[in-house]
Design a protein around this motif. Structure first.
Motif, mmCIF file in Angstrom:
data_model
loop_
_atom_site.group_PDB
_atom_site.id
_atom_site.type_symbol
_atom_site.label_atom_id
_atom_site.label_comp_id
_atom_site.label_asym_id
_atom_site.label_seq_id
_atom_site.Cartn_x
_atom_site.Cartn_y
_atom_site.Cartn_z
ATOM 1 N N ASN A 235 0.814 -1.214 0.000
ATOM 2 C CA ASN A 235 0.000 0.000 0.000
ATOM 3 C C ASN A 235 0.848 1.266 0.000
ATOM 4 O O ASN A 235 0.327 2.356 0.199
ATOM 5 N N SER A 236 2.134 1.100 -0.200
ATOM 6 C CA SER A 236 3.066 2.229 -0.145
ATOM 7 C C SER A 236 3.895 2.266 -1.417
ATOM 8 O O SER A 236 3.556 1.610 -2.401
ATOM 9 N N GLY A 237 5.005 3.001 -1.369
ATOM 10 C CA GLY A 237 5.863 3.130 -2.541
ATOM 11 C C GLY A 237 6.915 2.051 -2.665
ATOM 12 O O GLY A 237 7.915 2.238 -3.368
ATOM 13 N N ILE A 238 6.711 0.902 -2.002
ATOM 14 C CA ILE A 238 7.616 -0.231 -2.197
ATOM 15 C C ILE A 238 7.567 -0.633 -3.666
ATOM 16 O O ILE A 238 6.495 -0.732 -4.264
ATOM 17 N N GLY A 239 8.737 -0.905 -4.260
ATOM 18 C CA GLY A 239 8.836 -1.008 -5.709
ATOM 19 C C GLY A 239 8.528 -2.353 -6.323
ATOM 20 O O GLY A 239 8.522 -2.476 -7.552
ATOM 21 N N HIS A 240 8.257 -3.384 -5.513
ATOM 22 C CA HIS A 240 7.963 -4.700 -6.068
ATOM 23 C C HIS A 240 7.150 -5.484 -5.050
ATOM 24 O O HIS A 240 7.464 -5.450 -3.855
ATOM 25 N N PRO A 241 6.101 -6.197 -5.485
ATOM 26 C CA PRO A 241 5.231 -6.876 -4.516
ATOM 27 C C PRO A 241 5.893 -8.019 -3.759
ATOM 28 O O PRO A 241 5.346 -8.484 -2.757
ATOM 29 N N GLY A 242 7.050 -8.455 -4.214
ATOM 30 C CA GLY A 242 7.738 -9.524 -3.498
ATOM 31 C C GLY A 242 8.868 -9.047 -2.617
ATOM 32 O O GLY A 242 9.499 -9.857 -1.913
ATOM 33 N N MET A 243 9.137 -7.755 -2.627
ATOM 34 C CA MET A 243 10.310 -7.229 -1.936
ATOM 35 C C MET A 243 9.970 -6.613 -0.588
ATOM 36 O O MET A 243 8.879 -6.122 -0.360
ATOM 37 N N GLN A 244 10.968 -6.612 0.268
ATOM 38 C CA GLN A 244 10.876 -5.970 1.570
ATOM 39 C C GLN A 244 11.330 -4.511 1.469
ATOM 40 O O GLN A 244 11.918 -4.106 0.473
ATOM 41 N N ALA A 245 11.037 -3.732 2.497
ATOM 42 C CA ALA A 245 11.571 -2.367 2.585
ATOM 43 C C ALA A 245 13.095 -2.454 2.740
ATOM 44 O O ALA A 245 13.615 -3.456 3.246
ATOM 45 N N PRO A 246 13.828 -1.439 2.239
ATOM 46 C CA PRO A 246 13.340 -0.144 1.751
ATOM 47 C C PRO A 246 13.141 -0.072 0.240
ATOM 48 O O PRO A 246 12.909 1.016 -0.290
ATOM 49 N N PHE A 247 13.237 -1.177 -0.480
ATOM 50 C CA PHE A 247 13.176 -1.200 -1.936
ATOM 51 C C PHE A 247 11.949 -0.436 -2.426
ATOM 52 O O PHE A 247 10.819 -0.873 -2.246
ATOM 53 N N GLY A 248 12.183 0.750 -3.042
ATOM 54 C CA GLY A 248 11.029 1.506 -3.494
ATOM 55 C C GLY A 248 11.342 2.933 -3.886
ATOM 56 O O GLY A 248 12.508 3.319 -4.069
ATOM 57 N N ILE A 249 10.313 3.729 -3.994
ATOM 58 C CA ILE A 249 10.380 5.119 -4.439
ATOM 59 C C ILE A 249 10.034 6.029 -3.265
ATOM 60 O O ILE A 249 9.027 5.820 -2.577
ATOM 61 N N TYR A 250 10.873 7.073 -3.059
ATOM 62 C CA TYR A 250 10.725 7.942 -1.894
ATOM 63 C C TYR A 250 10.715 9.403 -2.310
ATOM 64 O O TYR A 250 11.402 9.805 -3.254
ATOM 65 N N GLU A 251 9.951 10.180 -1.565
ATOM 66 C CA GLU A 251 9.843 11.613 -1.821
ATOM 67 C C GLU A 251 11.046 12.356 -1.252
ATOM 68 O O GLU A 251 11.633 11.947 -0.254
ATOM 69 N N THR A 252 11.380 13.456 -1.887
ATOM 70 C CA THR A 252 12.352 14.401 -1.362
ATOM 71 C C THR A 252 11.709 15.791 -1.372
ATOM 72 O O THR A 252 10.553 15.945 -1.765
ATOM 73 N N LYS A 253 12.474 16.791 -0.990
ATOM 74 C CA LYS A 253 11.947 18.160 -1.021
ATOM 75 C C LYS A 253 11.567 18.603 -2.425
ATOM 76 O O LYS A 253 10.656 19.413 -2.609
ATOM 77 N N ASP A 254 12.272 18.063 -3.420
ATOM 78 C CA ASP A 254 12.080 18.575 -4.781
ATOM 79 C C ASP A 254 11.848 17.491 -5.825
ATOM 80 O O ASP A 254 12.030 17.723 -7.015
ATOM 81 N N GLY A 255 11.456 16.297 -5.397
ATOM 82 C CA GLY A 255 11.219 15.241 -6.366
ATOM 83 C C GLY A 255 11.117 13.874 -5.716
ATOM 84 O O GLY A 255 10.582 13.737 -4.613
ATOM 85 N N TYR A 256 11.686 12.890 -6.412
ATOM 86 C CA TYR A 256 11.642 11.519 -5.919
ATOM 87 C C TYR A 256 12.987 10.847 -6.194
ATOM 88 O O TYR A 256 13.684 11.183 -7.154
#
Length: 405
Positions: A235-256
């Protein structure tokens, strides 16, 4: 004065009769053309390739040209013929006697009914390599269904793996099934050419989008079918349904930014968030991955993308900026690789395109021709196959060939 030696091409001397349209087949033959093959694009008289009438943003390059068509049809010459004409059929079979490869991606059965099946070409040239592309193969319960890219992504399971679990699944933002199908066409054609060099025999190659998509989801299928667990979108920005955190997409002040592999300890130390240590074991990082993503995302939002990437790269965290197309085109690594180039088109003007993706020390692929106009090279192609000018004029007069200038 010394002159430079002629540029060598890996597939120079290979002639391809390319009946394909839209994306899968045209991308495959473009790749062959980049390597020097003589690609004769045989289009429908009058209207040409279907992609000529399709576009993005409801806009046209130079006011008239489809970016979709321009993307997949460089390094080809076009001849536009009425394939239902007996005269044209005889002409194509004459051309096939000295051709090496035929490529087509019509729905199964269509080309055979017109008299252009593998056996038809084999009868005039036993060395011919005939590559047929389809959505689902040439038989089976889905044989008559339309084989379109997004439909294949959904059937194979890719769409259900993509997006957030509390929202609708999301198709990929590119024609992956078609492009994988194109690569499989090239893979099969090159293998068949090599085998023919050893044996003198041609063969038929069948490529379908569904099989190609399944093959490229191999690790997902092996995991699900052998570990007894289904993939479930987070339900979050984890990048693959089989993977654990932190694998994924994260926000920054000016992008991702995207964060892939690294020891979790290294990441929370870089983020100066020691409280995240309580999650630092593999099972917890999977079971509570959405919770971990929220915690990590709250920390990444404290940094600008450039500063965060610098901090993470300094300790070998696998990470990268998330670019849009325009930003990616100006990315310093993309520029260093010269992956964006241009060609001059008679109607589209200067067209920016993606360059060939591979580097070869002796036979570097190059862009030598823009995407053609409909039937633009019809006269010169037929002259090369020995047709007299008067006979060419007769084809045009009868409506069996059209030439756009």
């Amino acid at each position: 004065m010394t002159s430079e030696p002629p540029v060598q091409r890996a597939l120079e001397g290979v002639t391809v009769l390319d009946f394909s349209h839209l994306l899968q087949g045209p991308f495959a033959t473009q790749l062959l053309g980049d390597m020097g093959a003589n690609i004769i694009k045989i289009e429908r008289a009058g209207s040409g390739d279907m992609f000529r009438s399709m576009t993005f943003f409801a806009k046209w390059v130079g006011g008239s040209e489809s970016p979709n068509f321009l993307a997949w049809n460089r390094n080809k010459r076009s001849i536009a013929l009425n394939l239902k004409s007996k005269k044209v059929h005889d002409l194509i079979m004459e051309m096939a006697k000295t051709a090496d490869v035929v490529v087509q991606n019509f729905r199964p059965g269509v080309f055979d009914r017109l008299g252009y099946g593998y056996e038809d070409f084999k009868a005039v040239n036993p060395r011919i390599i005939y590559c047929s592309g389809s959505g689902y193969g040439e038989e089976g319960p889905y044989v008559d269904r339309p084989g379109q890219d997004m439909l294949i992504q959904g059937l194979a399971g890719l769409i259900d793996n993509t997006g957030r679990g509390d929202q609708a699944p999301v198709p990929a933002g590119a024609g992956l099934a078609d492009q994988i199908g194109a690569m499989n066409m090239v893979y099969g054609i090159l293998g068949a050419l090599y085998w023919r060099e050893k044996t003198g025999k041609g063969q038929k190659i069948e490529v379908n989008l569904l099989a190609g998509m399944l093959a490229h989801l191999a690790q997902e299928y092996v995991a699900v079918l052998n570990l007894g667990q289904d993939l479930k979108r987070p339900n979050s920005g984890i990048g693959h349904p089989g993977m654990q955190a932190p694998f994924g997409i994260y926000e920054t002040k000016d992008g991702y930014v995207s964060i892939a592999m690294s020891p979790f300890k290294t990441l929370y130390e870089v983020l100066e968030a020691p409280e995240l240590a309580v999650y630092d074991d593999l099972a917890t990082l999977y079971d509570k991955r959405d919770e971990v993503w929220e915690k990590v995302n709250a920390e990444t939002r404290k940094y600008g993308s450039a500063e965060l990437l610098e901090r993470m790269l300094a300790v070998d965290i696998w990470c990268a900026q998330v670019n849009d197309i325009r930003t990616a085109a100006e990315d310093p690594q993309v520029r260093h690789m010269n992956m964006l180039t241009t060609y001059e088109h008679p109607r589209g003007g200067t067209v920016r395109v993606v360059a060939p993706a591979i580097r070869m020390s002796e036979t570097q692929p190059v862009i030598e021709r823009p995407a053609p106009l409909i039937g633009e090279h019809g006269r010169e192609i037929l002259a090369e196959f020995g047709m007299a000018p008067d006979d060419i004029d007769s084809l045009v007069a009868d409506g069996d060939m059209t030439i756009e200038t």
